[in-house]
Design an enzyme around this catalytic site. Structure first.
Site, mmCIF file in Angstrom:
data_model
loop_
_atom_site.group_PDB
_atom_site.id
_atom_site.type_symbol
_atom_site.label_atom_id
_atom_site.label_comp_id
_atom_site.label_asym_id
_atom_site.label_seq_id
_atom_site.Cartn_x
_atom_site.Cartn_y
_atom_site.Cartn_z
ATOM 1 N N PRO A 1 0.826 -1.212 0.000
ATOM 2 C CA PRO A 1 0.000 0.000 0.000
ATOM 3 C C PRO A 1 0.856 1.256 0.000
ATOM 4 O O PRO A 1 1.914 1.285 0.617
ATOM 5 C CB PRO A 1 -0.796 -0.093 1.296
ATOM 6 C CG PRO A 1 -0.702 -1.509 1.734
ATOM 7 C CD PRO A 1 0.584 -2.041 1.169
ATOM 8 N N THR A 2 0.382 2.275 -0.675
ATOM 9 C CA THR A 2 1.090 3.542 -0.665
ATOM 10 C C THR A 2 1.048 4.106 0.748
ATOM 11 O O THR A 2 0.063 3.944 1.454
ATOM 12 C CB THR A 2 0.446 4.551 -1.639
ATOM 13 O OG1 THR A 2 -0.965 4.477 -1.465
ATOM 14 C CG2 THR A 2 0.782 4.244 -3.076
ATOM 15 N N GLY A 3 2.127 4.714 1.154
ATOM 16 C CA GLY A 3 2.175 5.271 2.496
ATOM 17 C C GLY A 3 2.671 4.295 3.534
ATOM 18 O O GLY A 3 2.883 4.657 4.674
ATOM 19 N N CYS A 4 2.877 3.028 3.160
ATOM 20 C CA CYS A 4 3.417 2.050 4.109
ATOM 21 C C CYS A 4 4.951 2.049 3.994
ATOM 22 O O CYS A 4 5.487 2.024 2.905
ATOM 23 C CB CYS A 4 2.903 0.632 3.810
ATOM 24 S SG CYS A 4 1.267 0.344 4.464
ATOM 25 N N VAL A 5 5.589 2.080 5.134
ATOM 26 C CA VAL A 5 7.059 2.125 5.157
ATOM 27 C C VAL A 5 7.621 0.719 5.082
ATOM 28 O O VAL A 5 7.109 -0.195 5.666
ATOM 29 C CB VAL A 5 7.556 2.811 6.451
ATOM 30 C CG1 VAL A 5 9.060 2.972 6.419
ATOM 31 C CG2 VAL A 5 6.884 4.148 6.615
#
EC number: 2.8.1.-
Length: 110
Positions: free
Chosen positions: A106-110
């Site tokens: 997911p976008t925003g997951c580090v």
């Protein structure tokens, strides 16, 4: 990286996510979970199947806040909360569940 299941090779990126999203199947999810010592239960499958449907509809893997809210709407408040999702996916419901579901990180997951 690659995952070998029943004589079929599934390419993975450096973080273990499937390269070819179309090659995903339930055996792949089970194998990915087993690599992290997770045995998939019906509760896991509810979230994995939800994520696959969400991705099909929106062409994006939801970040954890969006996931929590969307799960709450679809599966009920008792499942749509961080505590429940983290109990199933302790490495992060977004990242870990999307990996098992054969989706991109997911976008925003580090």
């Amino acid at each position: 990286m690659a995952l070998e299941i029943n004589g079929t090779t599934y390419e993975q990126d450096e973080e273990g996510y499937l390269v070819d999203l179309g090659s995903w199947n339930a055996d792949v999810a089970t194998a990915l979970a087993a690599e992290e010592d997770v045995e998939l239960t019906d509760e896991h499958w509810d979230i994995i199947n939800f994520l696959r449907e969400y991705y099909e509809e929106y062409q994006i893997a939801p970040a954890v806040r969006v996931l929590t809210k969307a799960v709450g709407k679809r599966l009920g408040k008792e499942k749509g909360n961080s505590k429940y999702l983290y109990s199933l996916f302790p490495y992060g419901p977004g990242k870990q569940a999307c990996k098992y579901a054969g989706l991109p990180k997911p976008t925003g997951c580090v």
